[in-house]
Design an enzyme around this catalytic site. Structure first.
Site, PDB file in Angstrom:
ATOM      1  N   ASP A   1      69.622  90.446 -39.078  1.00  0.00           N
ATOM      2  CA  ASP A   1      69.790  89.919 -40.432  1.00  0.00           C
ATOM      3  C   ASP A   1      70.270  90.955 -41.454  1.00  0.00           C
ATOM      4  O   ASP A   1      70.178  90.710 -42.649  1.00  0.00           O
ATOM      5  CB  ASP A   1      68.480  89.303 -40.924  1.00  0.00           C
ATOM      6  N   GLU A   2      70.781  92.083 -41.002  1.00  0.00           N
ATOM      7  CA  GLU A   2      71.197  93.110 -41.942  1.00  0.00           C
ATOM      8  C   GLU A   2      72.373  93.895 -41.387  1.00  0.00           C
ATOM      9  O   GLU A   2      72.426  94.181 -40.201  1.00  0.00           O
ATOM     10  CB  GLU A   2      70.042  94.091 -42.175  1.00  0.00           C
TER      11      GLU A   2
END
Length: 446
Positions: free
Chosen positions: A94-95
């Site tokens: 998610d990053e």
DNA sequence: TCTGGGGTCCTGTTTCGC
DNA sequence: TCTGGCGAAACAGGACCC
């Protein structure tokens, strides 16, 4: 992405929106992977023992992570990022860092802000989820900016304002300063980034060692030249299991180590890799952890070789008192195998399954059927011949409770069935945004 | 009812080969 | 042949991150 796992579950399950949702291991030794913002208000946060979370948020929804589902969303987001620049460095599902300048997408603060605003809109349109954007001149600052932007925001650090912004912040804000280093600095009277800079490079090196000392001093001065690196090679592959209750039986410990070795090799082969160094990890009843490793003459991906090495390593560790965790890993990786031909000839084993669910893998390890109670995993999707798509709310005592709803339905009704009801079947997660409304993607990737 | 799983990087010490 | 020194690997443990 904001509270990624929990947000994905809320988007997938209308009845959970606005509610405290906690995703993590549900066993007696589980920890929280992600808590929704509603749960964070109650004091729940990631890495917290699940037992503590249940005390703080007894009425929250508790779900096991569905990595395959999160991965599919992650791929959509990463595709949007790659449309901005070829230099995309994922940090996790998610990053990611994106070098906007290298992509020709931004050349100053204003163009960067515009790109960020558009990206957030695109992420929303494509995934139905919110993401936050941090914009700055370096990775460290972009990371800090994105933390400040959460949830659902955008923060840009104007060039020239960096040191003033950083100065009053806690040293813990800086990447690489965790609990231990934080304590260490606090005992030396250093609490803020400003004080870090004032301490001077020599003092920091004396306190923290060469590598961290130099790195932290540079960061305190807002200096960070690390490039965005798109493809980073895998350096190790490992699997580990924490057991619900400590294992005391030596024979059972040895058996588990064999299973972990097999699982590790399956993953290794799935990635087309082999390795030279075998690592055994043992966490004992008192949480003390030790590792033992052995380096072979050449790289291997032969399950028998890894099993034997792991078994040898186990002989050198004392397990009296019980073990709570066992792990097997392989490092010193190569993308070829020296005894490749050997391994082939050693028997046409065709155990090269790639990315299957842990549930399935675990069942394979044990060479048994998934027990009927475990077939309906809380939070997983199901389809019913009559009632349509839904998800398992819970199961037990021969019954399974399903809520029938989809990402774009309203809050659904709940029904209970017998666990062996033939009308009920496991199902794939539905896309969070129905196809056809995703026209914006094409615009972004053009 | 204390504390996951999968990684990376760093450090200090020991071992090994030249 | 003995000894010493040196540097590279190997090994173990820890900190950190998501």
């Amino acid at each position: 992405m904001d509270a990624f796992f929990a947000s994905a579950e809320q988007a997938s399950k209308p009845s959970l929106r606005g509610k405290a949702v906690i995703v993590g291991g549900l066993g007696p030794r589980g920890v929280v992977a992600t808590a929704s913002y509603e749960a964070r208000v109650l004091g729940v946060h990631s890495a917290m023992p699940m037992a503590q979370a249940r005390r703080l948020a007894p009425n929250a929804a508790y779900l096991v992570p569905r990595f395959a589902f999160y991965r599919s969303i992650s791929e959509q987001v990463m595709a949007l990022l790659r449309a901005l620049s070829p230099l995309v460095e994922p940090l996790s599902l998610d990053e990611a860092f994106v070098d906007l300048e290298a992509g020709g997408t931004a050349w100053d603060a204003e163009s960067a802000r515009l790109a960020g605003v558009k990206l957030r809109a695109d992420i929303r349109a494509v995934t139905g989820l919110t993401g936050s954007v941090g914009l700055a001149a370096s990775k460290m600052l972009a990371k800090i900016a994105s933390e400040q932007a959460k949830p659902d925001g955008l923060v840009l650090i104007e060039p020239g304002t960096e040191r003033a912004l950083l100065g009053p912040m806690s040293v813990r804000t800086l990447p690489g300063v965790g609990p231990a280093t934080g304590d260490h600095l606090r005992r030396a009277g250093i609490h803020t980034v400003e004080e870090l800079a004032e301490a001077g490079e020599d003092e920091l090196v004396r306190l923290l060692g060469k590598s961290l000392g130099h790195a932290l001093y540079a960061m305190a001065l807002a200096r960070d030249e690390r490039p965005v690196v798109a493809e980073r090679e895998t350096k190790s592959v490992s699997v580990e299991d924490t057991y619900d209750v400590d294992i005391h039986d030596r024979v059972r410990v040895a058996l588990e180590v064999q299973r972990l070795a097999d699982r590790c090799v399956r993953r290794l082969r799935g990635a087309g890799l082999s390795g030279r160094t075998i690592v055994l990890k043992v966490r004992r009843y008192d949480f003390s952890t030790l590792t033992r490793s052995e380096t072979l003459r050449g790289p291997t991906d032969d399950p028998a070789v890894v099993r034997e090495a792991a078994a040898r390593l186990l002989e050198s560790v004392d397990t009296t008192g019980g073990v709570r965790l066992l792990g097997v890993g392989v490092s010193g990786l190569a993308d070829f195998t020296q005894e490749d031909l050997f391994a082939q000839a050693a028997g046409e084993r065709e155990a090269e399954d790639t990315g299957e669910d842990r549930e399935v893998e675990a069942a394979k390890d044990a060479a048994v059927e998934v027990p009927v109670e475990r077939r309906w995993v809380a939070g997983h999707d199901v389809a019913h011949a009559e009632f349509g798509h839904g998800w398992v709310q819970g199961s037990g005592l021969g019954r399974v409770t399903v809520r029938f709803e989809t990402p774009d339905s309203g809050v659904g009704r709940v029904r209970t069935f017998a666990v062996d009801d033939p009308a009920l079947a496991a199902a794939e997660p539905l896309p969070l945004v129905s196809r056809g409304s995703g026209a914006v993607v094409d615009g972004a990737s053009a």
